[in-house]
Design a protein around this motif. Structure first.
Motif, PDB file in Angstrom:
ATOM      1  N   ASN A  87      -9.644  -9.746   6.662  1.00 32.50           N
ATOM      2  CA  ASN A  87      -9.377 -11.142   6.959  1.00 32.50           C
ATOM      3  C   ASN A  87      -8.420 -11.219   8.152  1.00 32.50           C
ATOM      4  O   ASN A  87      -8.292 -10.251   8.904  1.00 32.50           O
ATOM      5  CB  ASN A  87      -8.829 -11.845   5.709  1.00 32.50           C
ATOM      6  CG  ASN A  87      -9.933 -12.162   4.713  1.00 32.50           C
ATOM      7  OD1 ASN A  87     -10.838 -12.956   4.997  1.00 32.50           O
ATOM      8  ND2 ASN A  87      -9.890 -11.528   3.541  1.00 32.50           N
ATOM      9  N   VAL A  88      -7.781 -12.348   8.360  1.00 35.24           N
ATOM     10  CA  VAL A  88      -6.916 -12.526   9.534  1.00 35.24           C
ATOM     11  C   VAL A  88      -5.486 -12.849   9.103  1.00 35.24           C
ATOM     12  O   VAL A  88      -4.807 -13.664   9.725  1.00 35.24           O
ATOM     13  CB  VAL A  88      -7.481 -13.619  10.480  1.00 35.24           C
ATOM     14  CG1 VAL A  88      -8.723 -13.116  11.183  1.00 35.24           C
ATOM     15  CG2 VAL A  88      -7.787 -14.918   9.726  1.00 35.24           C
ATOM     16  N   LEU A 112      -5.291  -5.135   1.075  1.00 39.39           N
ATOM     17  CA  LEU A 112      -5.014  -5.896   2.290  1.00 39.39           C
ATOM     18  C   LEU A 112      -5.538  -5.167   3.523  1.00 39.39           C
ATOM     19  O   LEU A 112      -5.076  -5.396   4.650  1.00 39.39           O
ATOM     20  CB  LEU A 112      -3.509  -6.127   2.429  1.00 39.39           C
ATOM     21  CG  LEU A 112      -2.856  -6.948   1.314  1.00 39.39           C
ATOM     22  CD1 LEU A 112      -1.345  -6.936   1.457  1.00 39.39           C
ATOM     23  CD2 LEU A 112      -3.381  -8.374   1.319  1.00 39.39           C
ATOM     24  N   MET A 113      -6.512  -4.324   3.340  1.00 36.82           N
ATOM     25  CA  MET A 113      -7.036  -3.441   4.376  1.00 36.82           C
ATOM     26  C   MET A 113      -7.508  -4.210   5.613  1.00 36.82           C
ATOM     27  O   MET A 113      -8.205  -5.207   5.519  1.00 36.82           O
ATOM     28  CB  MET A 113      -8.201  -2.671   3.747  1.00 36.82           C
ATOM     29  CG  MET A 113      -8.966  -1.750   4.635  1.00 36.82           C
ATOM     30  SD  MET A 113     -10.226  -0.936   3.599  1.00 36.82           S
ATOM     31  CE  MET A 113     -11.111  -0.032   4.859  1.00 36.82           C
ATOM     32  N   PHE A 114      -7.117  -3.713   6.789  1.00 36.54           N
ATOM     33  CA  PHE A 114      -7.539  -4.244   8.085  1.00 36.54           C
ATOM     34  C   PHE A 114      -7.338  -5.755   8.224  1.00 36.54           C
ATOM     35  O   PHE A 114      -8.263  -6.505   8.492  1.00 36.54           O
ATOM     36  CB  PHE A 114      -8.991  -3.855   8.374  1.00 36.54           C
ATOM     37  CG  PHE A 114      -9.123  -2.413   8.797  1.00 36.54           C
ATOM     38  CD1 PHE A 114      -8.717  -2.003  10.054  1.00 36.54           C
ATOM     39  CD2 PHE A 114      -9.617  -1.464   7.919  1.00 36.54           C
ATOM     40  CE1 PHE A 114      -8.806  -0.669  10.437  1.00 36.54           C
ATOM     41  CE2 PHE A 114      -9.707  -0.126   8.286  1.00 36.54           C
ATOM     42  CZ  PHE A 114      -9.301   0.268   9.550  1.00 36.54           C
ATOM     43  N   ASN A 115      -6.098  -6.169   8.016  1.00 34.59           N
ATOM     44  CA  ASN A 115      -5.662  -7.493   8.429  1.00 34.59           C
ATOM     45  C   ASN A 115      -4.754  -7.301   9.651  1.00 34.59           C
ATOM     46  O   ASN A 115      -4.837  -6.275  10.329  1.00 34.59           O
ATOM     47  CB  ASN A 115      -4.952  -8.194   7.267  1.00 34.59           C
ATOM     48  CG  ASN A 115      -5.932  -8.825   6.290  1.00 34.59           C
ATOM     49  OD1 ASN A 115      -6.428  -9.921   6.511  1.00 34.59           O
ATOM     50  ND2 ASN A 115      -6.231  -8.114   5.205  1.00 34.59           N
ATOM     51  N   ASP A 116      -3.925  -8.282   9.947  1.00 35.27           N
ATOM     52  CA  ASP A 116      -3.046  -8.194  11.116  1.00 35.27           C
ATOM     53  C   ASP A 116      -1.583  -8.184  10.700  1.00 35.27           C
ATOM     54  O   ASP A 116      -0.724  -8.771  11.370  1.00 35.27           O
ATOM     55  CB  ASP A 116      -3.310  -9.374  12.067  1.00 35.27           C
ATOM     56  CG  ASP A 116      -4.710  -9.335  12.663  1.00 35.27           C
ATOM     57  OD1 ASP A 116      -5.143  -8.233  13.034  1.00 35.27           O
ATOM     58  OD2 ASP A 116      -5.367 -10.382  12.732  1.00 35.27           O
ATOM     59  N   ILE A 117      -1.293  -7.521   9.595  1.00 29.29           N
ATOM     60  CA  ILE A 117       0.078  -7.442   9.090  1.00 29.29           C
ATOM     61  C   ILE A 117       0.838  -6.369   9.857  1.00 29.29           C
ATOM     62  O   ILE A 117       0.349  -5.248  10.030  1.00 29.29           O
ATOM     63  CB  ILE A 117       0.079  -7.148   7.578  1.00 29.29           C
ATOM     64  CG1 ILE A 117      -0.614  -8.295   6.825  1.00 29.29           C
ATOM     65  CG2 ILE A 117       1.494  -6.954   7.058  1.00 29.29           C
ATOM     66  CD1 ILE A 117      -0.855  -8.015   5.362  1.00 29.29           C
ATOM     67  N   GLY A 118       2.026  -6.714  10.322  1.00 32.29           N
ATOM     68  CA  GLY A 118       2.828  -5.782  11.107  1.00 32.29           C
ATOM     69  C   GLY A 118       4.075  -5.338  10.369  1.00 32.29           C
ATOM     70  O   GLY A 118       4.158  -5.400   9.135  1.00 32.29           O
ATOM     71  N   THR A 119       5.072  -4.939  11.133  1.00 31.92           N
ATOM     72  CA  THR A 119       6.293  -4.388  10.556  1.00 31.92           C
ATOM     73  C   THR A 119       7.022  -5.385   9.668  1.00 31.92           C
ATOM     74  O   THR A 119       7.479  -5.042   8.568  1.00 31.92           O
ATOM     75  CB  THR A 119       7.239  -3.914  11.682  1.00 31.92           C
ATOM     76  OG1 THR A 119       6.559  -2.935  12.479  1.00 31.92           O
ATOM     77  CG2 THR A 119       8.501  -3.307  11.114  1.00 31.92           C
ATOM     78  N   MET A 140      -2.945  -0.731   2.204  1.00 33.78           N
ATOM     79  CA  MET A 140      -2.480  -1.349   3.448  1.00 33.78           C
ATOM     80  C   MET A 140      -3.264  -0.819   4.641  1.00 33.78           C
ATOM     81  O   MET A 140      -2.912  -1.081   5.793  1.00 33.78           O
ATOM     82  CB  MET A 140      -0.991  -1.061   3.643  1.00 33.78           C
ATOM     83  CG  MET A 140      -0.064  -1.733   2.663  1.00 33.78           C
ATOM     84  SD  MET A 140      -0.038  -3.525   2.839  1.00 33.78           S
ATOM     85  CE  MET A 140       0.706  -3.708   4.454  1.00 33.78           C
ATOM     86  N   THR A 141      -4.324  -0.087   4.401  1.00 32.04           N
ATOM     87  CA  THR A 141      -5.099   0.611   5.425  1.00 32.04           C
ATOM     88  C   THR A 141      -5.365  -0.249   6.661  1.00 32.04           C
ATOM     89  O   THR A 141      -5.853  -1.361   6.559  1.00 32.04           O
ATOM     90  CB  THR A 141      -6.469   1.034   4.839  1.00 32.04           C
ATOM     91  OG1 THR A 141      -6.285   1.489   3.512  1.00 32.04           O
ATOM     92  CG2 THR A 141      -7.126   2.087   5.702  1.00 32.04           C
ATOM     93  N   GLY A 142      -5.051   0.298   7.838  1.00 25.70           N
ATOM     94  CA  GLY A 142      -5.433  -0.357   9.084  1.00 25.70           C
ATOM     95  C   GLY A 142      -4.510  -1.450   9.556  1.00 25.70           C
ATOM     96  O   GLY A 142      -4.718  -2.004  10.637  1.00 25.70           O
ATOM     97  N   ASN A 143      -3.480  -1.793   8.786  1.00 26.44           N
ATOM     98  CA  ASN A 143      -2.477  -2.738   9.263  1.00 26.44           C
ATOM     99  C   ASN A 143      -1.447  -1.971  10.086  1.00 26.44           C
ATOM    100  O   ASN A 143      -0.888  -0.975   9.621  1.00 26.44           O
ATOM    101  CB  ASN A 143      -1.800  -3.437   8.081  1.00 26.44           C
ATOM    102  CG  ASN A 143      -2.724  -4.402   7.377  1.00 26.44           C
ATOM    103  OD1 ASN A 143      -3.012  -5.491   7.863  1.00 26.44           O
ATOM    104  ND2 ASN A 143      -3.226  -3.994   6.214  1.00 26.44           N
TER     105      ASN A 143
END
Length: 417
Positions: A87-88, A112-119, A140-143
């Motif tokens: 998702n986004v 939450l895999m491959f969203n745009d969550i950062g530090t 958290m894969t891919g964030n």
């Protein structure tokens, strides 16, 4: 049995109270969930609101959509899993997730895999897990949480004693955070599976592997370890094998996509001669070649009787190595899964594996090749089977948790959730 709360109606009411439009994808998935009262009462449900769903029209979940969804789920006891992959969601969405985790006491699985969550989002989620005592599996894969985000999760693991499976693959972890996670896991008793795939390492000294090996020497709870794309070479393999002589809990070791050569595999072969714990070994996409395959085959044929699955796809193995692997299966009855696609097949190799399948020694769903014949000559075709073929995504035509495509689940190293 009384009727459970109607999620769809609650969602419409929440959207109205927040003065925001409903997301039709969320509304549809909640309607589907409402149809399964019996399942909700007995087992609980996992809400699959994945943004890469191709079976229904998808409007990807935004931070605002998540705020409404979390408000609906906050006091719902039968939702035990939440799948929000692809998702986004951003750090603002992570704030809603964190609030949900702090107050919810039923969620066991969160993807939450491959969203745009950062530090910043990683910090919020990690801090929420300081208090949460029910979540068992977090992906958290891919964030792109980076090295600092990884440090927040390392700090969380010092406090949280409930989490059993943590996936931080493709998260741009750095050397410092990988070492910190390994250090924290040394005395840890609850984490049974950890994925540290593809960190961003800027050194060739393999210090991260050294610390992971030190952790394995004393950790007695870790069952599954993924170290894909760590640029591991002979030194790292030696340190891991030294640790695994002492470790008696690890059953699944993933060393795929490293720089492991034929000489390095001799060290692994020696380990297999004595190790009585490993059940799954993934060496896909290295360069073990014929000599490496022979080393493994000798250990499997003569000594090892615990390894059940071996993956050596795309390793530049030719006739001699593949024939040795085939011959080892004739004496080793425990080795049931073998994956060899992407190597160099000749007709003798094709006939050897065709005979294993024809005789019933190798079941068709336990390998990634299938024999066929043209003009009297036997060939091998690729089939979509593997240890974790559906790790990143599952085709719309595939079965959920297909055991042929995801053999690691069939072997039960660690349950999915």
């Amino acid at each position: 049995m009384s009727h459970l709360p109607d999620l769809h109606q609650q969602y419409l009411q929440v959207c109205q109270s927040l003065s925001q439009p409903q997301n039709p994808f969320i509304a549809y998935m909640l309607q589907e969930a409402d149809k399964h009262d019996k399942v909700r009462w007995t087992k609980g449900i996992t809400l699959k609101i994945a943004g890469n769903n191709r079976l229904v029209p998808v409007q990807r979940v935004t931070d605002e959509d998540l705020q409404a969804l979390v408000a609906v789920l906050q006091n719902t006891v039968f939702v035990t899993g939440l799948d929000l992959r692809y998702n986004v969601l951003t750090d603002d969405g992570a704030k809603h997730i964190a609030e949900f985790l702090q107050e919810n006491s039923t969620l066991r699985y969160l993807n939450l895999m491959f969203n745009d969550i950062g530090t910043s989002g990683a910090e919020l989620i990690a801090r929420a897990l300081h208090r949460n005592e029910t979540l068992l599996h977090l992906r958290m894969t891919g964030n792109k949480i980076g090295n600092k985000g990884g440090m927040y999760f390392a700090s969380m693991l010092q406090i949280n004693s409930a989490l059993e499976k943590l996936d931080l693959g493709d998260c741009d972890l750095g050397t410092q955070s990988v070492i910190a996670i390994a250090t924290v896991l040394t005395p840890h008793k609850s984490v049974r599976a950890i994925n540290l795939n593809r960190p961003l390492l800027h050194s060739q000294t393999e210090e991260t592997t050294v610390h992971i090996a030190l952790m394995l020497k004393t950790n007695s709870s870790l069952v599954e370890l993924h170290l894909r794309k760590h640029e591991m070479k002979k030194f790292g393999v030696e340190r891991l094998c030294e640790a695994l002589y002492e470790n008696c809990s690890l059953r699944y070791l993933d060393l795929s996509c490293n720089k492991i050569t034929r000489d390095d595999v001799k060290i692994l072969g020696d380990l297999l001669k004595r190790n009585q714990t490993l059940q799954i070994l993934d060496l896909n996409s290295n360069r073990i070649e014929d000599d490496g395959a022979v080393y493994l085959s000798e250990a499997l044929a003569l000594c090892n009787r615990t390894l059940q699955a071996l993956a050596v796809a795309s390793n530049n193995i030719s006739r001699r190595g593949l024939m040795a692997l085939s011959d080892s299966m004739k004496t080793n009855m425990e080795l049931s899964y073998i994956y060899i696609w992407g190597n160099n097949f000749d007709e003798a190799t094709c006939m050897a594996f065709s005979e294993l399948i024809r005789s019933g020694r190798l079941k068709p769903q336990c390998t990634d090749v299938e024999p066929y014949e043209v003009d009297g000559h036997v060939h091998l075709a690729e089939v979509s089977h593997g240890l974790r073929k559906h790790y990143y995504w599952t085709p719309s035509w595939a079965k959920d948790k297909d055991k042929a495509a995801n053999a690691s689940l069939a072997l039960g190293a660690v349950s999915e959730h």
